[in-house]
Design a protein around this motif. Structure first.
Motif, PDB file in Angstrom:
ATOM      1  N   ASN A  88      -9.866  62.861 -46.968  1.00  0.00           N
ATOM      2  CA  ASN A  88     -10.194  61.564 -47.565  1.00  0.00           C
ATOM      3  C   ASN A  88      -9.651  61.436 -48.981  1.00  0.00           C
ATOM      4  O   ASN A  88      -9.242  60.358 -49.384  1.00  0.00           O
ATOM      5  CB  ASN A  88     -11.713  61.347 -47.578  1.00  0.00           C
ATOM      6  CG  ASN A  88     -12.263  61.084 -46.200  1.00  0.00           C
ATOM      7  OD1 ASN A  88     -11.544  60.672 -45.292  1.00  0.00           O
ATOM      8  ND2 ASN A  88     -13.547  61.333 -46.029  1.00  0.00           N
ATOM      9  N   GLN A  89      -9.629  62.514 -49.723  1.00  0.00           N
ATOM     10  CA  GLN A  89      -9.121  62.465 -51.095  1.00  0.00           C
ATOM     11  C   GLN A  89      -7.619  62.184 -51.090  1.00  0.00           C
ATOM     12  O   GLN A  89      -7.144  61.349 -51.861  1.00  0.00           O
ATOM     13  CB  GLN A  89      -9.421  63.775 -51.809  1.00  0.00           C
ATOM     14  CG  GLN A  89      -9.037  63.757 -53.267  1.00  0.00           C
ATOM     15  CD  GLN A  89      -9.421  65.040 -53.978  1.00  0.00           C
ATOM     16  OE1 GLN A  89     -10.003  65.949 -53.381  1.00  0.00           O
ATOM     17  NE2 GLN A  89      -9.106  65.125 -55.255  1.00  0.00           N
ATOM     18  N   ARG A 126      -5.943  60.774 -48.639  1.00  0.00           N
ATOM     19  CA  ARG A 126      -5.767  59.431 -48.073  1.00  0.00           C
ATOM     20  C   ARG A 126      -5.997  58.360 -49.136  1.00  0.00           C
ATOM     21  O   ARG A 126      -5.201  57.439 -49.287  1.00  0.00           O
ATOM     22  CB  ARG A 126      -6.727  59.220 -46.901  1.00  0.00           C
ATOM     23  CG  ARG A 126      -6.560  57.861 -46.232  1.00  0.00           C
ATOM     24  CD  ARG A 126      -7.519  57.643 -45.074  1.00  0.00           C
ATOM     25  NE  ARG A 126      -7.608  58.820 -44.247  1.00  0.00           N
ATOM     26  CZ  ARG A 126      -8.762  59.409 -43.915  1.00  0.00           C
ATOM     27  NH1 ARG A 126      -9.915  58.925 -44.325  1.00  0.00           N
ATOM     28  NH2 ARG A 126      -8.764  60.490 -43.157  1.00  0.00           N
ATOM     29  N   ARG A 127      -7.088  58.494 -49.884  1.00  0.00           N
ATOM     30  CA  ARG A 127      -7.384  57.507 -50.940  1.00  0.00           C
ATOM     31  C   ARG A 127      -6.286  57.473 -51.990  1.00  0.00           C
ATOM     32  O   ARG A 127      -5.843  56.410 -52.415  1.00  0.00           O
ATOM     33  CB  ARG A 127      -8.731  57.822 -51.594  1.00  0.00           C
ATOM     34  CG  ARG A 127      -9.925  57.346 -50.805  1.00  0.00           C
ATOM     35  CD  ARG A 127     -11.214  57.413 -51.621  1.00  0.00           C
ATOM     36  NE  ARG A 127     -11.473  58.725 -52.185  1.00  0.00           N
ATOM     37  CZ  ARG A 127     -12.165  59.682 -51.585  1.00  0.00           C
ATOM     38  NH1 ARG A 127     -12.673  59.478 -50.401  1.00  0.00           N
ATOM     39  NH2 ARG A 127     -12.355  60.841 -52.173  1.00  0.00           N
ATOM     40  N   ILE A 149      -3.902  54.155 -52.760  1.00  0.00           N
ATOM     41  CA  ILE A 149      -3.858  53.561 -54.103  1.00  0.00           C
ATOM     42  C   ILE A 149      -2.428  53.604 -54.643  1.00  0.00           C
ATOM     43  O   ILE A 149      -1.937  52.629 -55.209  1.00  0.00           O
ATOM     44  CB  ILE A 149      -4.844  54.270 -55.045  1.00  0.00           C
ATOM     45  CG1 ILE A 149      -6.278  53.936 -54.627  1.00  0.00           C
ATOM     46  CG2 ILE A 149      -4.590  53.890 -56.508  1.00  0.00           C
ATOM     47  CD1 ILE A 149      -7.337  54.792 -55.297  1.00  0.00           C
TER      48      ILE A 149
END
Length: 83
Positions: free
Chosen positions: A16-17, A19-20, A24
């Motif tokens: 998730n890190q 991916r985020r 961005i």
């Protein structure tokens, strides 16, 4: 004699890190008129963060992750819907 052993590799951070950070960064590059595919490819191949815009702190977000982690997330996303 060839080594038949398969190496197991994993990510240091949660997916998730990565991916985020990628989402961005892609949005920031689009906002600035850059082609995110070209820019990310350049960064992943060279390690030169100059390929990533500072807009919306995109460069700092990617700087905190290993290139291998980003590549892992990109491959995972690409293969997600494959049989």
């Amino acid at each position: 004699m060839a080594n038949d052993r398969t190496i197991h590799w994993g990510s240091r951070h949660e997916d998730n890190q990565a991916r985020r950070a990628l989402l961005i960064a892609v949005d920031a590059m689009r906002q600035k008129g850059y082609n995110p595919v070209s820019q990310l490819s350049g960064y992943l191949m060279t390690g030169d963060l100059a390929y990533i815009t500072n807009h919306n702190h995109a460069r700092n977000l990617l700087k905190g992750l290993e290139r291998e982690e980003l590549l892992h997330e990109l491959v995972r996303f690409y293969l997600r819907d494959q049989p």
